[in-house]
Design a protein around this motif. Structure first.
Motif, PDB file in Angstrom:
ATOM      1  N   MET A  50      -1.248  29.782   5.359  1.00 29.56           N
ATOM      2  CA  MET A  50      -1.162  29.725   3.932  1.00 29.56           C
ATOM      3  C   MET A  50      -1.324  31.235   3.299  1.00 29.56           C
ATOM      4  O   MET A  50      -1.719  32.260   3.055  1.00 29.56           O
ATOM      5  CB  MET A  50      -2.326  28.288   3.815  1.00 29.56           C
ATOM      6  N   LEU A  51      -0.374  30.763   1.941  1.00 34.94           N
ATOM      7  CA  LEU A  51      -0.016  32.180   1.436  1.00 34.94           C
ATOM      8  C   LEU A  51      -1.445  32.435   0.183  1.00 34.94           C
ATOM      9  O   LEU A  51      -2.148  31.287  -0.070  1.00 34.94           O
ATOM     10  CB  LEU A  51       1.091  31.527   0.292  1.00 34.94           C
ATOM     11  N   PRO A  52      -1.834  33.824   0.729  1.00 32.19           N
ATOM     12  CA  PRO A  52      -3.084  34.080  -0.613  1.00 32.19           C
ATOM     13  C   PRO A  52      -3.249  33.077  -1.567  1.00 32.19           C
ATOM     14  O   PRO A  52      -4.423  33.100  -1.967  1.00 32.19           O
ATOM     15  CB  PRO A  52      -2.689  35.396  -0.820  1.00 32.19           C
ATOM     16  N   THR A  53      -1.899  33.269  -2.383  1.00 34.03           N
ATOM     17  CA  THR A  53      -2.428  32.398  -3.983  1.00 34.03           C
ATOM     18  C   THR A  53      -2.301  30.940  -4.156  1.00 34.03           C
ATOM     19  O   THR A  53      -3.131  30.401  -4.369  1.00 34.03           O
ATOM     20  CB  THR A  53      -0.472  32.710  -4.538  1.00 34.03           C
ATOM     21  N   ASN A  54      -1.693  29.967  -2.427  1.00 31.43           N
ATOM     22  CA  ASN A  54      -2.050  28.938  -2.267  1.00 31.43           C
ATOM     23  C   ASN A  54      -3.882  28.437  -1.710  1.00 31.43           C
ATOM     24  O   ASN A  54      -4.811  28.021  -2.065  1.00 31.43           O
ATOM     25  CB  ASN A  54      -1.077  28.325  -1.094  1.00 31.43           C
ATOM     26  N   ARG A  55      -4.190  29.149  -1.607  1.00 32.72           N
ATOM     27  CA  ARG A  55      -6.046  29.880  -0.836  1.00 32.72           C
ATOM     28  C   ARG A  55      -6.767  29.842  -2.410  1.00 32.72           C
ATOM     29  O   ARG A  55      -7.613  29.507  -1.916  1.00 32.72           O
ATOM     30  CB  ARG A  55      -5.900  30.495   0.510  1.00 32.72           C
ATOM     31  N   LEU A  56      -6.083  30.469  -2.767  1.00 33.93           N
ATOM     32  CA  LEU A  56      -7.064  31.334  -3.998  1.00 33.93           C
ATOM     33  C   LEU A  56      -7.028  29.484  -4.959  1.00 33.93           C
ATOM     34  O   LEU A  56      -8.363  28.821  -5.286  1.00 33.93           O
ATOM     35  CB  LEU A  56      -6.368  31.716  -4.967  1.00 33.93           C
ATOM     36  N   PHE A  57      -6.359  28.883  -4.822  1.00 34.27           N
ATOM     37  CA  PHE A  57      -6.538  27.445  -5.422  1.00 34.27           C
ATOM     38  C   PHE A  57      -6.958  26.328  -5.277  1.00 34.27           C
ATOM     39  O   PHE A  57      -7.651  25.791  -5.468  1.00 34.27           O
ATOM     40  CB  PHE A  57      -4.755  27.129  -5.599  1.00 34.27           C
ATOM     41  N   SER A  58      -6.630  26.582  -4.098  1.00 33.08           N
ATOM     42  CA  SER A  58      -7.923  25.165  -2.423  1.00 33.08           C
ATOM     43  C   SER A  58      -9.382  25.978  -3.095  1.00 33.08           C
ATOM     44  O   SER A  58      -9.550  25.030  -2.406  1.00 33.08           O
ATOM     45  CB  SER A  58      -7.270  26.203  -0.899  1.00 33.08           C
ATOM     46  N   ILE A  59      -9.461  27.218  -2.507  1.00 29.62           N
ATOM     47  CA  ILE A  59     -10.288  26.972  -3.039  1.00 29.62           C
ATOM     48  C   ILE A  59     -11.646  26.830  -3.614  1.00 29.62           C
ATOM     49  O   ILE A  59     -12.819  25.604  -4.233  1.00 29.62           O
ATOM     50  CB  ILE A  59     -11.118  29.020  -2.760  1.00 29.62           C
ATOM     51  N   ILE A  60     -11.177  26.920  -5.099  1.00 29.46           N
ATOM     52  CA  ILE A  60     -11.387  26.456  -6.537  1.00 29.46           C
ATOM     53  C   ILE A  60     -11.036  24.862  -6.126  1.00 29.46           C
ATOM     54  O   ILE A  60     -12.700  24.226  -6.685  1.00 29.46           O
ATOM     55  CB  ILE A  60     -10.277  26.745  -7.945  1.00 29.46           C
ATOM     56  N   GLN A  61     -10.711  24.272  -5.692  1.00 28.38           N
ATOM     57  CA  GLN A  61     -10.098  22.886  -5.745  1.00 28.38           C
ATOM     58  C   GLN A  61     -11.580  22.642  -4.151  1.00 28.38           C
ATOM     59  O   GLN A  61     -12.171  21.369  -4.694  1.00 28.38           O
ATOM     60  CB  GLN A  61      -9.108  22.475  -4.868  1.00 28.38           C
ATOM     61  N   MET A 118      -1.858  25.402 -13.437  1.00 30.29           N
ATOM     62  CA  MET A 118      -2.537  25.444 -11.824  1.00 30.29           C
ATOM     63  C   MET A 118      -1.495  25.507 -11.216  1.00 30.29           C
ATOM     64  O   MET A 118      -1.868  24.703 -11.099  1.00 30.29           O
ATOM     65  CB  MET A 118      -3.886  26.130 -12.404  1.00 30.29           C
ATOM     66  N   LEU A 119      -0.394  26.039 -10.988  1.00 32.29           N
ATOM     67  CA  LEU A 119       0.104  25.791  -9.799  1.00 32.29           C
ATOM     68  C   LEU A 119       0.219  26.959  -8.454  1.00 32.29           C
ATOM     69  O   LEU A 119       0.555  27.941  -8.982  1.00 32.29           O
ATOM     70  CB  LEU A 119       1.750  26.231 -10.135  1.00 32.29           C
ATOM     71  N   THR A 120       0.647  26.199  -7.297  1.00 29.61           N
ATOM     72  CA  THR A 120       0.573  27.419  -6.250  1.00 29.61           C
ATOM     73  C   THR A 120       1.543  28.010  -5.739  1.00 29.61           C
ATOM     74  O   THR A 120       3.110  27.745  -7.010  1.00 29.61           O
ATOM     75  CB  THR A 120       0.283  25.887  -5.273  1.00 29.61           C
ATOM     76  N   ALA A 121       2.531  28.702  -5.447  1.00 31.74           N
ATOM     77  CA  ALA A 121       3.355  30.054  -5.657  1.00 31.74           C
ATOM     78  C   ALA A 121       4.094  28.675  -4.281  1.00 31.74           C
ATOM     79  O   ALA A 121       5.680  29.403  -5.310  1.00 31.74           O
ATOM     80  CB  ALA A 121       3.201  31.025  -4.082  1.00 31.74           C
ATOM     81  N   ASN A 122       4.000  28.168  -3.758  1.00 26.18           N
ATOM     82  CA  ASN A 122       5.339  26.685  -3.074  1.00 26.18           C
ATOM     83  C   ASN A 122       5.040  26.618  -4.717  1.00 26.18           C
ATOM     84  O   ASN A 122       6.248  26.161  -4.598  1.00 26.18           O
ATOM     85  CB  ASN A 122       4.565  26.600  -1.956  1.00 26.18           C
ATOM     86  N   GLU A 123       4.756  25.589  -6.080  1.00 25.20           N
ATOM     87  CA  GLU A 123       4.918  24.728  -6.572  1.00 25.20           C
ATOM     88  C   GLU A 123       5.957  25.778  -7.302  1.00 25.20           C
ATOM     89  O   GLU A 123       6.847  25.253  -7.502  1.00 25.20           O
ATOM     90  CB  GLU A 123       3.666  24.012  -6.797  1.00 25.20           C
ATOM     91  N   LEU A 124       5.631  27.300  -8.303  1.00 23.50           N
ATOM     92  CA  LEU A 124       5.977  27.699  -8.449  1.00 23.50           C
ATOM     93  C   LEU A 124       7.688  27.620  -7.508  1.00 23.50           C
ATOM     94  O   LEU A 124       8.956  27.813  -8.351  1.00 23.50           O
ATOM     95  CB  LEU A 124       5.642  28.644  -8.746  1.00 23.50           C
ATOM     96  N   GLN A 139       3.266  35.932 -11.245  1.00 21.39           N
ATOM     97  CA  GLN A 139       4.916  36.066 -12.450  1.00 21.39           C
ATOM     98  C   GLN A 139       5.925  36.355 -11.415  1.00 21.39           C
ATOM     99  O   GLN A 139       6.700  35.791 -11.748  1.00 21.39           O
ATOM    100  CB  GLN A 139       4.367  37.382 -13.394  1.00 21.39           C
ATOM    101  N   SER A 140       5.876  37.162  -9.879  1.00 21.48           N
ATOM    102  CA  SER A 140       6.626  37.586  -9.141  1.00 21.48           C
ATOM    103  C   SER A 140       7.929  36.484  -8.800  1.00 21.48           C
ATOM    104  O   SER A 140       8.303  36.623  -8.393  1.00 21.48           O
ATOM    105  CB  SER A 140       6.220  38.759  -8.459  1.00 21.48           C
ATOM    106  N   VAL A 141       6.658  35.521  -8.167  1.00 18.63           N
ATOM    107  CA  VAL A 141       7.644  34.292  -8.102  1.00 18.63           C
ATOM    108  C   VAL A 141       8.501  34.247  -9.248  1.00 18.63           C
ATOM    109  O   VAL A 141       9.319  33.069  -8.470  1.00 18.63           O
ATOM    110  CB  VAL A 141       6.775  33.066  -7.795  1.00 18.63           C
ATOM    111  N   ILE A 142       8.111  33.672 -10.199  1.00 14.99           N
ATOM    112  CA  ILE A 142       9.429  33.479 -11.445  1.00 14.99           C
ATOM    113  C   ILE A 142      10.128  34.519 -11.281  1.00 14.99           C
ATOM    114  O   ILE A 142      11.958  34.473 -11.606  1.00 14.99           O
ATOM    115  CB  ILE A 142       8.662  33.069 -13.103  1.00 14.99           C
TER     116      ILE A 142
END
Length: 234
Positions: A1-12, A71-77, A115-118
């Motif tokens: 899992m990408l780090p940005t996705n993991r951060l989102f999942s931890i919050i959830q 609040m989107l994950t890197a994959n969603e973006l 930001q870099s994802v976009i």
């Protein structure tokens, strides 16, 4: 899992937890080291996410915390960026402009670390066919579909013969080079597909068609033996 996705999942996980969640539990779930979880928690706290707790005791999310509206994950973006890129190249004029506007709005609200994802996406849509330009304003067609208004059209077929019809538009199908308006045709008493570059004229009529768009779409799917993607919206 990408780090940005993991951060989102931890919050959830912390939002749904009824008691403190230990770093080891998170590390086991995401198959990373405890040290990595400590860094993730610190990163979230730096982003002002109100996580309380400490190593060995566990972490909780302060009650009342609401995630930002976007609040989107890197994959969603990346999915959004890829889709918007395709639409900007293959959509009609006004939809293409809206796709670019969408990306600009997203860039304004996503966290700095995303930001870099976009800005520097590594996914592109490859297009080798030149898109055929519409002969009409597709904004009018899409609004007629939303409002379930009938359309009067002048349509030129492949043999250059022009016919005048009243149609009930239910969808627009976007292909790599052309677009089709899917509609019930009053003249033919059946579903027909009209290329937008061959519609020379349209007039939005005040009259609504008598059956719902959803019903017509189901009838069209059954006739054409086509299954459309399911969404949560009506």
């Amino acid at each position: 899992m990408l780090p940005t996705n993991r951060l989102f999942s931890i919050i959830q996980i912390l939002r749904n937890a009824r008691r403190p969640v230990k770093a080891q539990q998170l590390a086991d779930k995401f198959e990373v080291s405890v040290r990595t979880i400590y860094r993730d928690i610190a990163e979230l706290q730096n982003q002002l996410v109100p996580i309380q707790g400490e190593a060995g005791v566990g972490y909780i999310l302060k009650p009342g915390y609401e995630m930002p509206p976007l609040m989107l994950t890197a994959n969603e973006l990346e999915a959004v960026a890829l889709g918007a890129h395709w639409v900007s190249q293959r959509g009609d004029k006004y939809l293409s402009q809206s796709a670019n506007s969408l990306l600009e709005k997203i860039k304004e609200v996503v966290p700095e670390h995303l930001q870099s994802v976009i800005l520097d996406t590594n996914l592109v849509s490859a297009n080798f066919a030149q898109a055929v330009e519409d002969s009409i304003n597709m904004d009018d067609v899409r609004e007629a579909i939303r409002q379930q208004n009938k359309l009067f059209i002048a349509y030129k077929d492949v043999k250059e013969n022009t016919s005048h019809r009243i149609i009930w538009p239910i969808m627009v199908a976007y292909f790599h080079s052309v677009r089709l308006v899917v509609a019930w045709c009053e003249n033919r008493q059946d579903f027909r597909h009209f290329r937008t570059d061959r519609i020379n004229k349209i007039e939005v009529l005040a009259e609504n068609y008598p059956r719902s768009r959803q019903t017509l779409k189901l009838e069209w799917q059954k006739k054409e033996k086509i299954t459309l993607p399911q969404t949560n919206s009506q």
